[in-house]
Design an enzyme around this catalytic site. Structure first.
Site, PDB file in Angstrom:
ATOM      1  N   ASP A  69       0.644  -1.478  -0.215  1.00 14.31           N
ATOM      2  CA  ASP A  69       0.100   0.121   0.158  1.00 14.31           C
ATOM      3  C   ASP A  69       0.662   0.788   0.202  1.00 14.31           C
ATOM      4  OD1 ASP A  69      -2.828  -1.340   0.220  1.00 14.31           O
ATOM      5  OD2 ASP A  69      -2.999  -0.755   2.198  1.00 14.31           O
ATOM      6  N   LYS A 101      -1.983   2.022  -6.765  1.00 12.27           N
ATOM      7  CA  LYS A 101      -1.182   2.202  -8.244  1.00 12.27           C
ATOM      8  C   LYS A 101      -1.597   1.303  -9.314  1.00 12.27           C
ATOM      9  CE  LYS A 101       1.799   4.996  -8.765  1.00 12.27           C
ATOM     10  NZ  LYS A 101       3.670   5.492  -8.791  1.00 12.27           N
ATOM     11  N   MET A 150      -6.664   9.375   9.434  1.00 10.50           N
ATOM     12  CA  MET A 150      -7.518   9.816   8.303  1.00 10.50           C
ATOM     13  C   MET A 150      -8.209  10.976   8.673  1.00 10.50           C
ATOM     14  SD  MET A 150      -8.952   6.321   6.571  1.00 10.50           S
ATOM     15  CE  MET A 150      -9.005   5.262   8.409  1.00 10.50           C
TER      16      MET A 150
HETATM   17  N1  SAH Z   1      -3.319   1.098   9.572  1.00 11.26           N
HETATM   18  C1  SAH Z   1      -2.644   2.000   9.743  1.00 11.26           C
HETATM   19  C2  SAH Z   1      -3.372   2.923   9.624  1.00 11.26           C
HETATM   20  C3  SAH Z   1      -4.303   3.099   7.802  1.00 11.26           C
HETATM   21  S1  SAH Z   1      -5.664   4.377   7.616  1.00 11.26           S
HETATM   22  C4  SAH Z   1      -2.050   2.275  11.097  1.00 11.26           C
HETATM   23  O1  SAH Z   1      -1.844   1.044  11.601  1.00 11.26           O
HETATM   24  O2  SAH Z   1      -1.158   2.934  11.065  1.00 11.26           O
HETATM   25  C5  SAH Z   1      -4.286   5.606   7.374  1.00 11.26           C
HETATM   26  C6  SAH Z   1      -3.786   6.796   8.573  1.00 11.26           C
HETATM   27  O3  SAH Z   1      -2.714   6.347   9.237  1.00 11.26           O
HETATM   28  C7  SAH Z   1      -3.792   8.141   6.961  1.00 11.26           C
HETATM   29  O4  SAH Z   1      -4.219   8.315   6.892  1.00 11.26           O
HETATM   30  C8  SAH Z   1      -2.807   9.178   9.006  1.00 11.26           C
HETATM   31  O5  SAH Z   1      -3.778   8.940   9.983  1.00 11.26           O
HETATM   32  C9  SAH Z   1      -2.033   7.266   9.194  1.00 11.26           C
HETATM   33  N2  SAH Z   1      -0.981   7.190   9.665  1.00 11.26           N
HETATM   34  C10 SAH Z   1       0.125   6.226   9.057  1.00 11.26           C
HETATM   35  N3  SAH Z   1       1.162   6.631   8.750  1.00 11.26           N
HETATM   36  C11 SAH Z   1       1.053   7.747   9.037  1.00 11.26           C
HETATM   37  C12 SAH Z   1       2.806   8.836   9.388  1.00 11.26           C
HETATM   38  N4  SAH Z   1       3.725   7.896   8.938  1.00 11.26           N
HETATM   39  N5  SAH Z   1       2.429   9.597   9.728  1.00 11.26           N
HETATM   40  C13 SAH Z   1       1.336   9.749  10.337  1.00 11.26           C
HETATM   41  N6  SAH Z   1       0.188   9.142   9.581  1.00 11.26           N
HETATM   42  C14 SAH Z   1      -0.075   8.513   9.601  1.00 11.26           C
END
Ligand code: SAH
Length: 499
Positions: free
Chosen positions: A35, A57, A171
């Site tokens: 992803d 993509k 998100m």
């Molecule tokens: N499964 C992922 C979350 C997926 S939803 C987890 O556990 O982290 C995607 C959201 O995760 C993004 O919109 C953002 O809010 C957050 N996110 C993921 N990686 C991030 C990062 N490096 N910095 C800030 N927010 C992040």
């Protein structure tokens, strides 16, 4: 036979936050479907022979629809492949991990889940925010700012306020105004502190702190974009005191590392841990010259020479690997003295079970030559080194009237064509330092990157490398000794001097 699917979380971006189990799974994968949020450095660990599918993509930059991803996972597993579904953070936290397993379960395909470090907890930690603290919050609630099919989030703001714990929204950036006004209209104090952290745990991490009534405007002004984590609660007030991430000595610096691919890991990791963004740009590759004939020749020479000289870790590795391949170990060197140019070469030798006898105090070919001359005229010296090795050592040996033989065991090859992308970044002032660990890395670099030499500083090992870089108008700093610690500390003190 059916294959297996591993659903794994890659953590929030920093390669250091990948789990050991996850790292193993990447190495074993036949197919990897990943992803958008998986860190670039992590993607580089995928074996070259694996099939790689970017689920973020398709041909025209569109995402592969979820139902199609589910099908790909199934099909590849039915073909008997080891399928790795690689996701950002943790696969079960807003990661649709559950949905992806349903079809597999239905078709009796084996699967495993490897949890990942979630951005919901790691990103606040990298921003200096402990999500709970006994003085401020005794619970933490992770909430999505988006629902399936991009519908607006249906957040129970009343409960969020009543819980009184720390709130973490994922998100949520495109709905931040809605989220903050929902909290305020349900009774949360307008001056409750809030943090927004963009690109957390990566060198691009940005953090904004404001009250919940002001944060939305500030994010817009600063152009904060997804991915970002929103944290609401009193714990955010600690983020200034606990901001270890932005206080690291090389924060914000971009460093190009030109070491060969198989040996650069260590130096890059050190720079990264000090806060720098590392751009790996290996410029040279060492190619062995040892065939059966040369091996025979080297073996015969070792028997008759007294001192065997290695001038690089690569030389040690190539020679000893050839011996080991033929099941010949260090006993072959019985009675011989071994000289090395510096500690890195000495350390490589140790890996094959041998210690060196001679090493100059200041690591250079010239000093190594002098050290050998001090051993007396009677010794016979065998140099096993690069074809393009400098004349410094042999000039000293000649001066000291020492009998020697200079045998080339490898040569270096330039690996890049014209590096337009890096060149543009350099010309735009996006690179602060470039490390040069040998004369050949300088030559290889300038053959690929053809301009902008006045825009960065070269970090050179030793005087020879320095002189080569200066020839091209590169401003330099010189590391005293040819060891990684010294290169790193040369950069740290240079940065310190200017800030
Ligand atoms: N499964 C992922 C979350 C997926 S939803 C987890 O556990 O982290 C995607 C959201 O995760 C993004 O919109 C953002 O809010 C957050 N996110 C993921 N990686 C991030 C990062 N490096 N910095 C800030 N927010 C992040």
């Amino acid at each position: 036979m059916k294959g297996k699917v591993i659903l794994m979380g890659a953590g929030p971006g920093d390669i250091g936050l990948l789990t050991l189990k996850g790292m193993e799974a990447i190495k074993q994968a036949d197919v990897v479907i990943y992803d958008r949020l998986v860190g670039e450095e992590i993607l580089k660990l995928i074996p070259k022979q694996a099939e790689i599918i970017d689920a973020g993509k398709r041909s025209s930059n569109h995402k592969i629809p979820q139902c199609e991803i589910n099908k790909i996972l199934l099909e590849k597993a039915l073909e008997g492949k080891n399928v790795l579904r690689l996701k950002g953070g943790d696969p079960f936290l807003f990661g649709r991990g559950g949905e992806e397993l349903e079809l597999l379960k239905k078709h009796n395909v084996d699967f495993e889940v490897i949890p990942g470090i979630t951005s919901a907890l790691a990103v606040p930690a990298y921003a200096g925010i402990p999500v709970t603290h006994r003085d401020f919050a005794s619970s933490v609630h992770i909430v999505t700012g988006h629902r399936k099919n991009n519908e607006p989030a249906d957040i129970n703001f009343k409960s969020c306020v009543l819980w009184g714990g720390t709130l973490v929204f994922l998100m949520g950036i495109s709905n931040i105004e809605y989220i903050m006004s929902g909290l305020i209209s349900n009774g949360m104090r307008k001056n409750t502190p809030c943090a927004v952290v963009e690109n957390g745990t990566t060198p691009k991490q940005r953090k904004i702190i404001a009250s919940i009534s002001e944060i939305s405007d500030l994010c817009e002004k600063e152009g904060i974009k997804s991915p970002a984590v929103i944290v609401v609660g009193e714990v955010c007030s600690l983020s200034g005191d606990f901001d270890w991430f932005n206080n690291r000595p090389l924060k914000g610096k971009r460093i190009v590392v030109t070491r060969p691919e198989d040996r650069k890991g260590n130096i890059s990791e050190r720079f990264r841990n000090l806060g720098a963004e590392v751009i790996e740009y290996p410029c040279i590759k060492t190619i062995s010259l040892i065939d059966e004939e040369l091996f025979e020749d080297i073996s015969k020479k070792i028997k008759v020479y007294d001192v065997i000289v290695f001038t690089s870790p690569a030389g040690v590795k190539l020679v000893f690997d050839e011996f080991f391949k033929r099941k010949i170990d260090g006993r072959f060197f019985f009675g011989k003295k071994i000289a090395v140019i510096g500690s890195a070469t000495g350390n490589e030798l140790k890996r094959y079970g041998l210690f060196y006898d001679f090493m100059p105090k200041i690591y250079s070919g010239k000093n190594l030559g002098k050290t050998l001359v001090l051993q007396g005229k009677k010794i016979k010296v065998l140099l096993l080194r690069a074809r393009e090795g400098s004349d410094d050592i042999i000039n000293e040996l000649k001066k000291g009237d020492i009998e020697f033989n200079d045998t080339a065991v490898y040569y270096t090859e330039y690996v890049n064509g014209r590096g337009f992308e890096l060149e543009n970044r350099i010309i735009n002032g996006e690179v602060d330092y470039v490390t040069f660990t040998s004369v050949s890395t300088v030559k290889a670099f300038v053959s690929s990157v053809c301009g902008g030499y006045d825009k960065f500083k070269g970090v050179c090992i030793g005087e020879k490398t320095n002189m080569e870089a200066v020839k091209y108008g590169i401003r330099t700093i010189v590391s005293e000794n040819a060891v990684i610690e010294d290169i790193v500390s040369a950069v740290v003190s240079e940065v310190g001097r200017h800030e």
